[in-house]
Design an enzyme around this catalytic site. Structure first.
Site, PDB file in Angstrom:
ATOM      1  N   TYR A  66       0.832  -1.218   0.000  1.00  0.00           N
ATOM      2  CA  TYR A  66       0.000   0.000   0.000  1.00  0.00           C
ATOM      3  C   TYR A  66       0.863   1.263   0.000  1.00  0.00           C
ATOM      4  O   TYR A  66       0.560   2.242  -0.674  1.00  0.00           O
ATOM      5  CB  TYR A  66      -1.000  -0.027   1.168  1.00  0.00           C
ATOM      6  CG  TYR A  66      -2.193  -0.879   0.816  1.00  0.00           C
ATOM      7  CD1 TYR A  66      -2.239  -2.234   1.145  1.00  0.00           C
ATOM      8  CD2 TYR A  66      -3.236  -0.360   0.054  1.00  0.00           C
ATOM      9  CE1 TYR A  66      -3.307  -3.037   0.746  1.00  0.00           C
ATOM     10  CE2 TYR A  66      -4.299  -1.150  -0.347  1.00  0.00           C
ATOM     11  CZ  TYR A  66      -4.328  -2.488  -0.003  1.00  0.00           C
ATOM     12  OH  TYR A  66      -5.379  -3.276  -0.432  1.00  0.00           O
ATOM     13  N   HIS A 118     -14.818   1.051  -2.888  1.00  0.00           N
ATOM     14  CA  HIS A 118     -13.796   0.192  -2.275  1.00  0.00           C
ATOM     15  C   HIS A 118     -12.892   0.973  -1.329  1.00  0.00           C
ATOM     16  O   HIS A 118     -11.837   0.486  -0.942  1.00  0.00           O
ATOM     17  CB  HIS A 118     -12.948  -0.483  -3.352  1.00  0.00           C
ATOM     18  CG  HIS A 118     -13.716  -1.461  -4.187  1.00  0.00           C
ATOM     19  ND1 HIS A 118     -13.333  -1.792  -5.467  1.00  0.00           N
ATOM     20  CD2 HIS A 118     -14.829  -2.181  -3.929  1.00  0.00           C
ATOM     21  CE1 HIS A 118     -14.191  -2.688  -5.963  1.00  0.00           C
ATOM     22  NE2 HIS A 118     -15.109  -2.931  -5.043  1.00  0.00           N
TER      23      HIS A 118
HETATM   24  C1  BV8 Z   1     -18.132  -8.784  -1.409  1.00  0.00           C
HETATM   25  C2  BV8 Z   1      -9.781  -2.286  -3.037  1.00  0.00           C
HETATM   26  C3  BV8 Z   1     -19.787  -9.753   0.026  1.00  0.00           C
HETATM   27  C4  BV8 Z   1      -8.494  -2.794  -2.528  1.00  0.00           C
HETATM   28  C5  BV8 Z   1     -10.721  -4.011  -4.488  1.00  0.00           C
HETATM   29  C6  BV8 Z   1     -20.037 -13.023  -6.198  1.00  0.00           C
HETATM   30  C7  BV8 Z   1     -20.767 -12.225  -5.331  1.00  0.00           C
HETATM   31  C8  BV8 Z   1     -20.148 -11.570  -4.269  1.00  0.00           C
HETATM   32  C9  BV8 Z   1     -18.760 -11.700  -4.067  1.00  0.00           C
HETATM   33  C10 BV8 Z   1     -18.036 -12.493  -4.930  1.00  0.00           C
HETATM   34  C11 BV8 Z   1     -18.658 -13.146  -5.986  1.00  0.00           C
HETATM   35  N1  BV8 Z   1     -17.709 -13.844  -6.646  1.00  0.00           N
HETATM   36  C12 BV8 Z   1     -16.509 -13.635  -6.058  1.00  0.00           C
HETATM   37  C13 BV8 Z   1     -16.669 -12.840  -5.007  1.00  0.00           C
HETATM   38  C14 BV8 Z   1     -15.603 -12.410  -4.097  1.00  0.00           C
HETATM   39  C15 BV8 Z   1     -14.893 -11.167  -4.603  1.00  0.00           C
HETATM   40  C16 BV8 Z   1     -14.682 -11.132  -6.097  1.00  0.00           C
HETATM   41  O1  BV8 Z   1     -15.422 -10.477  -6.816  1.00  0.00           O
HETATM   42  N2  BV8 Z   1     -13.630 -11.797  -6.542  1.00  0.00           N
HETATM   43  C17 BV8 Z   1     -13.260 -11.744  -7.944  1.00  0.00           C
HETATM   44  C18 BV8 Z   1     -11.738 -11.810  -8.068  1.00  0.00           C
HETATM   45  C19 BV8 Z   1     -13.954 -12.893  -8.660  1.00  0.00           C
HETATM   46  N3  BV8 Z   1     -15.617  -9.977  -4.210  1.00  0.00           N
HETATM   47  C20 BV8 Z   1     -15.461  -9.508  -2.958  1.00  0.00           C
HETATM   48  O2  BV8 Z   1     -14.833 -10.117  -2.100  1.00  0.00           O
HETATM   49  C21 BV8 Z   1     -16.135  -8.182  -2.624  1.00  0.00           C
HETATM   50  N4  BV8 Z   1     -16.868  -8.346  -1.392  1.00  0.00           N
HETATM   51  O3  BV8 Z   1     -18.662  -9.143  -2.414  1.00  0.00           O
HETATM   52  O4  BV8 Z   1     -18.742  -8.819  -0.136  1.00  0.00           O
HETATM   53  C22 BV8 Z   1     -19.099 -11.045   0.347  1.00  0.00           C
HETATM   54  C23 BV8 Z   1     -18.378 -11.129   1.529  1.00  0.00           C
HETATM   55  C24 BV8 Z   1     -17.756 -12.365   1.846  1.00  0.00           C
HETATM   56  C25 BV8 Z   1     -17.837 -13.455   0.954  1.00  0.00           C
HETATM   57  C26 BV8 Z   1     -18.539 -13.315  -0.267  1.00  0.00           C
HETATM   58  C27 BV8 Z   1     -19.168 -12.109  -0.559  1.00  0.00           C
HETATM   59  C28 BV8 Z   1     -15.101  -7.101  -2.372  1.00  0.00           C
HETATM   60  C29 BV8 Z   1     -14.323  -6.812  -3.626  1.00  0.00           C
HETATM   61  C30 BV8 Z   1     -13.472  -5.555  -3.395  1.00  0.00           C
HETATM   62  C31 BV8 Z   1     -12.000  -5.902  -3.572  1.00  0.00           C
HETATM   63  N5  BV8 Z   1     -11.194  -4.665  -3.467  1.00  0.00           N
HETATM   64  N6  BV8 Z   1     -10.029  -2.866  -4.366  1.00  0.00           N
HETATM   65  C32 BV8 Z   1      -7.336  -2.159  -3.255  1.00  0.00           C
HETATM   66  O5  BV8 Z   1      -7.524  -1.532  -4.309  1.00  0.00           O
HETATM   67  O6  BV8 Z   1      -6.224  -2.307  -2.736  1.00  0.00           O
HETATM   68  S1  BV8 Z   1     -11.053  -4.613  -6.020  1.00  0.00           S
HETATM   69  C33 BV8 Z   1      -9.910  -4.082  -7.152  1.00  0.00           C
HETATM   70  O7  BV8 Z   1     -10.372  -4.642  -8.372  1.00  0.00           O
HETATM   71  C34 BV8 Z   1      -9.839  -2.596  -7.436  1.00  0.00           C
HETATM   72  O8  BV8 Z   1     -10.762  -1.812  -6.720  1.00  0.00           O
HETATM   73  C35 BV8 Z   1     -10.186  -2.546  -8.946  1.00  0.00           C
HETATM   74  O9  BV8 Z   1     -10.714  -1.329  -9.327  1.00  0.00           O
HETATM   75  C36 BV8 Z   1     -11.163  -3.616  -8.959  1.00  0.00           C
HETATM   76  C37 BV8 Z   1     -11.773  -4.143 -10.171  1.00  0.00           C
HETATM   77  O10 BV8 Z   1     -10.776  -4.339 -11.121  1.00  0.00           O
HETATM   78  P1  BV8 Z   1     -10.865  -3.360 -12.385  1.00  0.00           P
HETATM   79  O11 BV8 Z   1     -11.055  -1.976 -11.884  1.00  0.00           O
HETATM   80  O12 BV8 Z   1     -11.880  -3.886 -13.336  1.00  0.00           O
HETATM   81  O13 BV8 Z   1      -9.427  -3.452 -12.958  1.00  0.00           O
HETATM   82  P2  BV8 Z   1      -8.897  -4.557 -13.964  1.00  0.00           P
HETATM   83  O14 BV8 Z   1      -7.405  -4.466 -13.967  1.00  0.00           O
HETATM   84  O15 BV8 Z   1      -9.567  -5.861 -13.667  1.00  0.00           O
HETATM   85  O16 BV8 Z   1      -9.452  -4.079 -15.399  1.00  0.00           O
HETATM   86  C38 BV8 Z   1      -8.983  -2.885 -15.971  1.00  0.00           C
HETATM   87  C39 BV8 Z   1      -9.856  -2.642 -17.174  1.00  0.00           C
HETATM   88  O17 BV8 Z   1      -9.501  -1.373 -17.742  1.00  0.00           O
HETATM   89  C40 BV8 Z   1      -9.641  -3.671 -18.262  1.00  0.00           C
HETATM   90  O18 BV8 Z   1     -10.902  -3.963 -18.847  1.00  0.00           O
HETATM   91  C41 BV8 Z   1      -8.762  -2.947 -19.262  1.00  0.00           C
HETATM   92  O19 BV8 Z   1      -8.979  -3.381 -20.592  1.00  0.00           O
HETATM   93  C42 BV8 Z   1      -9.289  -1.544 -19.121  1.00  0.00           C
HETATM   94  N7  BV8 Z   1      -8.337  -0.506 -19.525  1.00  0.00           N
HETATM   95  C43 BV8 Z   1      -6.979  -0.568 -19.575  1.00  0.00           C
HETATM   96  N8  BV8 Z   1      -6.506   0.630 -20.031  1.00  0.00           N
HETATM   97  C44 BV8 Z   1      -7.577   1.431 -20.254  1.00  0.00           C
HETATM   98  C45 BV8 Z   1      -8.738   0.718 -19.934  1.00  0.00           C
HETATM   99  N9  BV8 Z   1      -9.975   1.242 -20.054  1.00  0.00           N
HETATM  100  C46 BV8 Z   1     -10.056   2.498 -20.510  1.00  0.00           C
HETATM  101  N10 BV8 Z   1      -8.987   3.253 -20.841  1.00  0.00           N
HETATM  102  C47 BV8 Z   1      -7.732   2.758 -20.718  1.00  0.00           C
HETATM  103  N11 BV8 Z   1      -6.662   3.509 -21.067  1.00  0.00           N
END
Ligand code: BV8
Ligand code: ZN
Length: 244
Positions: A66, A118
């Site tokens: 961080y 988040h």
């Molecule tokens: C929760 C803070 C209830 C920390 C982050 C189904 C239902 C509920 C939960 C889940 C579920 N399935 C799985 C889960 C669990 C989990 C989850 O989703 N896991 C994933 C990996 C499958 N979710 C959770 O745990 C959430 N909690 O649901 O609570 C619960 C509780 C207990 C048990 C179950 C449920 C909490 C999730 C929060 C995690 N914290 N961030 C920190 O930042 O240090 S998430 C982290 O990922 C960031 O915030 C980030 O923003 C976020 C999402 O990623 P993206 O922003 O999409 O970034 P990514 O790199 O993936 O993509 C970038 C995109 O930009 C790409 O498309 C790329 O092409 C594009 N791009 C690139 N360049 C450009 C561009 N676009 C435009 N212009 C450009 N130039």
């Protein structure tokens, strides 16, 4: 009519707009995205580091990540996509700006009423008492609470942690009434954010997606503007201005 012009028509014709951004909107500011190849820290992925388990196991290593990110974000600044978002919010006050990002760039670019779903990387909270405050310093990898000496943690939502109920209520209130959702720079992998567009479609809303990826799972009325947000967002705002 081009997709950009059609998107501008959607925006000027919408009553309630939900705007959601992800790491991609800050990519052009020089902040690595989560799932891009540059999204690694000492060969660890975010999914491993941004968890309560990783913090319990090795709080110093997680604070190191961080602090590394805080220094990086402090050395960069919002880009044209953040500024265009602020302009769009000024043109359409009914638009709710929600971000998954913790870099604070939307606020720095002028969006006051920002929903940081988040949390924010420059805030910390105590693991022992209700204390929470801004923590911009990256001096210590084991920062302590000034109230009770307890170990502080970043005030962000980790994987496996629930989101703030007030934040979720605010977002779902907008989802119910949104006739349009703008999804900018997110891969749509992380829940619950990834589910918002499905909910908006279910309540009859349309989606405009902006990212460089290939379009996927689009509804028939949805629009995918393929490319960089820093380039597309300002163009979109110009088209909207012509129609207001
Ligand atoms: C929760 C803070 C209830 C920390 C982050 C189904 C239902 C509920 C939960 C889940 C579920 N399935 C799985 C889960 C669990 C989990 C989850 O989703 N896991 C994933 C990996 C499958 N979710 C959770 O745990 C959430 N909690 O649901 O609570 C619960 C509780 C207990 C048990 C179950 C449920 C909490 C999730 C929060 C995690 N914290 N961030 C920190 O930042 O240090 S998430 C982290 O990922 C960031 O915030 C980030 O923003 C976020 C999402 O990623 P993206 O922003 O999409 O970034 P990514 O790199 O993936 O993509 C970038 C995109 O930009 C790409 O498309 C790329 O092409 C594009 N791009 C690139 N360049 C450009 C561009 N676009 C435009 N212009 C450009 N130039
Ligand atoms: Zn404390």
């Amino acid at each position: 009519m081009s997709d950009l012009e059609k998107a501008a028509e959607y925006i000027t014709g919408a009553k309630n707009i939900l705007f959601l951004s992800g790491a991609g909107i800050s990519a052009e500011s020089g902040i690595p995205t989560f799932r891009g190849e540059e999204g690694l820290y000492k060969n660890r992925r975010a999914e491993y580091l941004a968890t309560p388990q990783a913090f319990t196991r090795d709080p110093e290593f997680v604070w190191g990540w961080y602090n590394f990110r805080k220094d990086l974000v402090s050395s960069k600044e919002p880009n044209a996509a953040h500024r265009a978002t602020t302009e769009l919010k000024e043109l359409i006050p009914a638009m709710l700006v929600v971000t998954q990002n913790v870099d604070g760039f939307h606020r720095e670019a002028g969006v006051e009423d920002l929903v940081e779903m988040h949390g924010n990387i420059f805030r910390a909270r105590c693991t022992e008492c209700p204390y929470e405050s801004e923590l911009r310093s990256t001096e210590s990898d084991m920062p302590r609470c000034e109230k009770c000496e307890g170990l502080l943690r970043p005030a962000v939502v980790w994987f496996g942690e629930s989101l703030d109920a007030g934040v979720l209520n605010r977002i779902f209130e907008m989802i119910q009434k949104a006739d349009l959702m703008l999804v900018v720079g997110t891969s749509g992998i992380v829940y619950p954010a990834a589910g918002f567009s499905v909910e908006v479609r279910r309540s009859g809303g349309r989606i405009i997606e902006i990212n460089p990826d290939k379009p996927h799972s689009m509804g028939k009325d949805d629009i995918h503007l393929q490319g960089s947000a820093a380039q597309i967002m300002p163009e979109l705002v110009e088209e909207v201005k012509k129609r207001l």
